[in-house]
Design an enzyme around this catalytic site. Structure first.
Site, PDB file in Angstrom:
ATOM      1  N   THR A  11       0.811  -1.211   0.000  1.00  0.00           N
ATOM      2  CA  THR A  11       0.000   0.000   0.000  1.00  0.00           C
ATOM      3  C   THR A  11       0.851   1.270   0.000  1.00  0.00           C
ATOM      4  O   THR A  11       0.530   2.237  -0.693  1.00  0.00           O
ATOM      5  CB  THR A  11      -0.943   0.028   1.213  1.00  0.00           C
ATOM      6  OG1 THR A  11      -0.180  -0.144   2.413  1.00  0.00           O
ATOM      7  CG2 THR A  11      -1.985  -1.072   1.117  1.00  0.00           C
ATOM      8  N   LYS A 105       9.848   1.760   7.618  1.00  0.00           N
ATOM      9  CA  LYS A 105      10.100   2.211   8.983  1.00  0.00           C
ATOM     10  C   LYS A 105      10.385   0.994   9.851  1.00  0.00           C
ATOM     11  O   LYS A 105       9.528   0.117   9.988  1.00  0.00           O
ATOM     12  CB  LYS A 105       8.894   2.983   9.521  1.00  0.00           C
ATOM     13  CG  LYS A 105       8.582   4.255   8.737  1.00  0.00           C
ATOM     14  CD  LYS A 105       7.298   4.900   9.209  1.00  0.00           C
ATOM     15  CE  LYS A 105       6.991   6.160   8.391  1.00  0.00           C
ATOM     16  NZ  LYS A 105       5.719   6.795   8.797  1.00  0.00           N
ATOM     17  N   THR A 139       2.034   9.606   7.579  1.00  0.00           N
ATOM     18  CA  THR A 139       1.742   9.335   6.161  1.00  0.00           C
ATOM     19  C   THR A 139       0.997   8.014   5.981  1.00  0.00           C
ATOM     20  O   THR A 139       1.579   7.022   5.553  1.00  0.00           O
ATOM     21  CB  THR A 139       3.052   9.278   5.361  1.00  0.00           C
ATOM     22  OG1 THR A 139       3.963   8.374   6.047  1.00  0.00           O
ATOM     23  CG2 THR A 139       3.711  10.637   5.250  1.00  0.00           C
ATOM     24  N   LYS A 192       7.521   4.558  17.119  1.00  0.00           N
ATOM     25  CA  LYS A 192       6.134   5.019  17.223  1.00  0.00           C
ATOM     26  C   LYS A 192       5.159   3.881  16.960  1.00  0.00           C
ATOM     27  O   LYS A 192       4.039   3.876  17.475  1.00  0.00           O
ATOM     28  CB  LYS A 192       5.893   6.194  16.266  1.00  0.00           C
ATOM     29  CG  LYS A 192       6.151   5.909  14.785  1.00  0.00           C
ATOM     30  CD  LYS A 192       4.925   5.442  14.048  1.00  0.00           C
ATOM     31  CE  LYS A 192       5.227   5.116  12.595  1.00  0.00           C
ATOM     32  NZ  LYS A 192       4.007   4.731  11.836  1.00  0.00           N
ATOM     33  N   SER A 255      -4.452   2.813  11.005  1.00  0.00           N
ATOM     34  CA  SER A 255      -3.228   2.330  11.641  1.00  0.00           C
ATOM     35  C   SER A 255      -3.274   0.833  11.901  1.00  0.00           C
ATOM     36  O   SER A 255      -4.096   0.345  12.678  1.00  0.00           O
ATOM     37  CB  SER A 255      -3.005   3.071  12.966  1.00  0.00           C
ATOM     38  OG  SER A 255      -1.941   2.485  13.694  1.00  0.00           O
ATOM     39  N   ASN A 257      -0.929  -0.895  13.457  1.00  0.00           N
ATOM     40  CA  ASN A 257      -0.436  -1.151  14.802  1.00  0.00           C
ATOM     41  C   ASN A 257      -1.503  -0.863  15.852  1.00  0.00           C
ATOM     42  O   ASN A 257      -1.688  -1.628  16.795  1.00  0.00           O
ATOM     43  CB  ASN A 257       0.817  -0.307  15.058  1.00  0.00           C
ATOM     44  CG  ASN A 257       1.966  -0.715  14.158  1.00  0.00           C
ATOM     45  OD1 ASN A 257       2.666  -1.675  14.419  1.00  0.00           O
ATOM     46  ND2 ASN A 257       2.161   0.009  13.060  1.00  0.00           N
ATOM     47  N   VAL A 280       1.401  -6.096   7.148  1.00  0.00           N
ATOM     48  CA  VAL A 280       2.531  -6.115   8.068  1.00  0.00           C
ATOM     49  C   VAL A 280       2.280  -5.171   9.244  1.00  0.00           C
ATOM     50  O   VAL A 280       1.877  -4.019   9.060  1.00  0.00           O
ATOM     51  CB  VAL A 280       3.826  -5.706   7.341  1.00  0.00           C
ATOM     52  CG1 VAL A 280       4.986  -5.606   8.326  1.00  0.00           C
ATOM     53  CG2 VAL A 280       4.152  -6.712   6.248  1.00  0.00           C
TER      54      VAL A 280
END
Length: 332
Positions: A11, A105, A139, A192, A255, A257, A280
Site C-alpha cells: 500500500t 520504517k 503518512t 512510534k 493504523s 499497529n 505487516v
C-alpha cells in the site's frame, strides 16, 4: 520531471507511486511477485486501497535490472524485514552515486541498524558514494493514495541529497521538510509503531482519551530518551517524524499497529490479531530491536517493555497497565 522506480508494491509503495505519477514523474513499480504486478496492471486497483483508481502512467516491471538502470531516484518501500534481501537483489544494478530513498520504517533485528544504514551496509563495496535519504512522517497510505494533503520529512546528513528528494516530492499534496538528523527520524518511525500497539491495547481494554493522551505523551518521552542516548537531536522527536507520526499512528482507523493492539487488548492472541489486520504490523517487528537498543544504551522504556510483557511474556494487558500506573513517583 524525474524517472523514479518504486521497489515494493504494498500500500505504501503504491500510494507513493500514485502521488509521484500524479506530479508528472515517470514511475515504475517493482515487486518480487509477478502476479501482483499483473493484477495491478490489469485492474489499476490495489486490494488494500479501495476506491483508488491507479494512474495509467504507472508502469510495472518484475525485471530488477530494468527497474534500477537509468533512474533518477530509487525508492525502497518494502517491509523492513525484507529490505536487506531486496537491496541485495538490486545491488548488481545500482550505480555508484545513485540517489536512493527509503520509505520503510523499522530497525533490523540482528544488526540494530536503521533502514538507511541497512541500505548503505549492503552497498558499501559497490556504490559507496550513493546518497540514501529517509522519508518519514505522518503518512497513511490510504490518504496519500487519495491525494489528501500530507507533510513529510526528507532526512539525510547529506543535505544536498535531502533537498533533491524534497524537490522531487514537493507538490500541492506533499509539503516536505528537510532534516539532517536521519537516525533520529528513523528511530521515530520504528518506535512510534510500538507505542501505537500500546495505545491500541488500551483502547481494546475500554480505556478512554485520557489514557491514550498519556501513552502518546509519555511515548514521545521514551522515544526521545533513547534518541538522545544514541546521539539524535531532541527536536526531531517533537516534529513530524516524531510527535506527528506518533499521533496519527495511535489514533487513526488506518493504523495497522493501533488496530492490532486493539484486538490484543480485547484478548485476541498476537498471531491472530496480525492475521486479522491482514498487512505487516511493523511494531511487532521492531519490538525486540527496541529492547536491545535500550539495553545497549542503558535507557528505560516502560511503555515499550509493557508491550513486550503483553505480547511475549504472558502478562495480561490490564496487569501491564496497572504496573505502569503503579511505578515509582517522579517528576515529568
Amino acid at each position: 520531471m524525474k524517472k523514479i522506480s518504486v521497489l515494493g508494491a504494498g500500500t505504501w509503495g503504491i500510494a507513493l507511486a500514485q502521488a509521484l505519477a500524479g506530479d508528472g514523474h515517470t514511475v515504475t513499480v517493482w515487486s518480487a511477485i509477478p502476479a501482483e504486478l499483473e493484477q495491478l496492471r490489469r485492474t489499476r486497483e490495489h486490494k488494500n486501497l479501495p476506491g483508488v483508481v491507479l494512474s495509467d502512467a504507472i508502469h510495472y516491471e518484475a525485471d530488477m535490472k530494468k527497474v534500477c538502470r537509468g533512474q533518477d531516484l530509487l525508492l525502497f518501500a518494502v517491509p523492513s524485514v525484507y529490505l536487506r534481501s531486496t537491496v541485495e537483489k538490486a545491488k548488481p544494478y545500482i550505480k555508484d552515486g545513485q540517489l536512493i530513498a527509503d520509505a520503510a520504517k523499522g530497525i533490523e533485528g540482528q544488526t540494530l541498524m536503521t533502514m538507511t544504514e541497512v541500505i548503505r551496509d549492503v552497498l558499501a563495496d559497490s556504490a559507496p558514494h550513493s546518497a540514501v535519504v529517509a522519508l518519514s512522517g505522518p503518512t497513511h497510505a490510504e490518504e496519500v493514495a487519495a491525494g489528501l494533503p500530507t507533510a513529510i520529512v526528507s532526512a539525510c546528513q547529506d543535505l544536498e541529497a535531502a533537498r533533491e528528494v524534497q524537490d522531487i516530492f514537493m507538490s500541492p499534496q506533499f509539503r516536505v521538510y528537510v532534516n539532517p538528523d536521519v537516525r533520529g527520524v528513523e528511530l521515530c518511525g520504528a518506535l512510534k509503531n510500538i507505542i501505537a500497539l500500546a495505545s491500541g491495547i488500551a483502547q481494546g481494554l475500554g480505556f478512554g482519551d485520557n489514557t491514550r493522551a498519556a501513552i502518546i505523551t509519555r511515548g514521545v518521552a521514551e522515544m526521545c530518551r533513547l534518541g538522545i542516548a544514541m546521539g539524535c537531536q531532541a527536536e526531531t522527536f517533537s516534529g513530524l517524524a516524531g510527535m506527528g507520526d506518533l499521533v496519527v499512528t495511535c489514533t487513526s482507523v488506518h493504523s495497522r499497529n493501533n488496530t492490532a493492539g486493539n484486538l490484543i487488548g480485547q484478548g485476541v492472541p498476537v498471531d491472530e490479531a496480525i492475521k486479522r489486520v491482514g498487512m505487516v504490523v511493523e511494531g511487532v517487528n521492531a519490538l525486540q530491536a527496541a529492547l536491545d537498543l535500550a539495553r545497549r544504551y542503558g535507557v528505560e522504556l516502560p511503555i515499550i517493555n509493557a508491550v513486550d510483557a503483553v505480547l511475549y511474556r504472558g502478562v495480561k494487558p490490564v496487569d501491564a497497565v496497572n504496573a505502569l500506573m503503579g511505578r515509582a513517583k517522579r517528576t515529568e
